[in-house]
Scaffold this active site. Sequence first.
Site, mmCIF file in Angstrom:
data_model
loop_
_atom_site.group_PDB
_atom_site.id
_atom_site.type_symbol
_atom_site.label_atom_id
_atom_site.label_comp_id
_atom_site.label_asym_id
_atom_site.label_seq_id
_atom_site.Cartn_x
_atom_site.Cartn_y
_atom_site.Cartn_z
ATOM 1 N N SER A 21 -28.752 23.662 -37.725
ATOM 2 C CA SER A 21 -27.964 24.755 -38.272
ATOM 3 C C SER A 21 -26.923 24.239 -39.267
ATOM 4 O O SER A 21 -27.285 23.636 -40.276
ATOM 5 C CB SER A 21 -27.330 25.539 -37.115
ATOM 6 O OG SER A 21 -26.830 26.770 -37.544
ATOM 7 N N HIS A 64 -33.096 31.185 -33.289
ATOM 8 C CA HIS A 64 -32.095 30.169 -33.602
ATOM 9 C C HIS A 64 -31.509 29.629 -32.300
ATOM 10 O O HIS A 64 -31.233 30.376 -31.367
ATOM 11 C CB HIS A 64 -30.984 30.798 -34.444
ATOM 12 C CG HIS A 64 -30.062 29.797 -35.049
ATOM 13 N ND1 HIS A 64 -30.304 29.217 -36.274
ATOM 14 C CD2 HIS A 64 -28.899 29.269 -34.605
ATOM 15 C CE1 HIS A 64 -29.325 28.376 -36.569
ATOM 16 N NE2 HIS A 64 -28.453 28.390 -35.566
ATOM 17 N N ASP A 76 -35.143 34.056 -36.941
ATOM 18 C CA ASP A 76 -33.857 33.426 -37.240
ATOM 19 C C ASP A 76 -33.380 33.901 -38.609
ATOM 20 O O ASP A 76 -34.132 33.829 -39.589
ATOM 21 C CB ASP A 76 -34.036 31.900 -37.242
ATOM 22 C CG ASP A 76 -32.748 31.134 -37.480
ATOM 23 O OD1 ASP A 76 -31.700 31.743 -37.757
ATOM 24 O OD2 ASP A 76 -32.798 29.889 -37.395
#
Length: 362
Positions: free
Chosen positions: A201, A326, A296
């Site tokens: 991320s 995610h 996501d």
Amino acid sequence: MAELPRLSVAAEHRLLKAVLGLSPRVQRRLFGPPPSIDGQTLAMDMHALISLAKSAGTHSFTNGLPPREARAFNRRGAAAATARPPLPMERVQGLQIPGQGGSIPVRHYRPLGLPVEEPAPLLVFLHGGGWVIGDLDTHDGVCRFLAAVAGVQVLSVGYRLAPEHPFPAPIEDAWSGFAWAVENAASLGADPARIAVGGDSAGGNMAAVVSLLAREGGGTQPAMQLLIYPVTDPAEDMPSRLLFADGFMLTKADMDYFEGMYLPPGTDREDPRISIFQTADLSGLAPAYITTAGFDPLRDEGEAYGLRLRDAGNRVAVRRHPGLIHGFANQTAVSRSSRAAMHEVAGALRMGLATPTLSAAV
């Protein structure tokens, strides 16, 4: 489904492991059919996870809380999904390294079974959490998993967090962590020709930026970059940010929250250190393995960045896990679909750092 009572972290872990470990058929009976969007169907254990989270009053990664409370909320969630007992390592050592804003905490993982007579590969890992809510502990399980399954050492970097330390402070610490690892490879028992940089991320964003900074500086470049559902383009909302804006844990509101904390007013979001996708010249970068999740908000920008890397002549593999959400990197101890995906990630890391000559073959 009625809201669940507040449980201890240990009880939450047992509940997650038990429910997510049920057969898909039983999960479907309990939670109904999973949604299908954009030609993809959500994995049944991900559907169960989201259903449990909503029953517990959890709707996103921040739940709209201010940073201090959001960090505690995230730590609790990460702890509930972490293996018990933790995956064993030969050694886990906390260190302090120098940085532009003061000392930086790092954690060095050496897995069991590495030969002592020769330098080992090393991954410099940058945790996710939107530059705001992650830390060394929230990603302890991720680092242990990658170290154990890939057979590599991991150096996890506890960079400064926004909003107390907004851009570019986290990037400065990420770069300091990589540069320190290269300079101190011998003391870490690491092979300087087999040092990768990676993250998930926001950490994936910074790992990509570190690779760019290494190219720009003309020094040692990473042997590979491992980008797990990375943020690559805060300057522009790609379609998946809107398609999966709500209902799949990471929300568009979360991303707006994180980016608002990280980027001071007036910051140019097209700065390549923020939106790596906006970089004019992406040639000559380290080989990359990019993995995304189908449900996501960050899916499209990670994949688009991979295509741009490939078009610029870099070696790159892009792998979408269409049924995942995610955060799957943190769920290997409770979710079979997440564990399978992370085994692929670890396999790519193992292959990319197998030998100095093979590191370009990812």
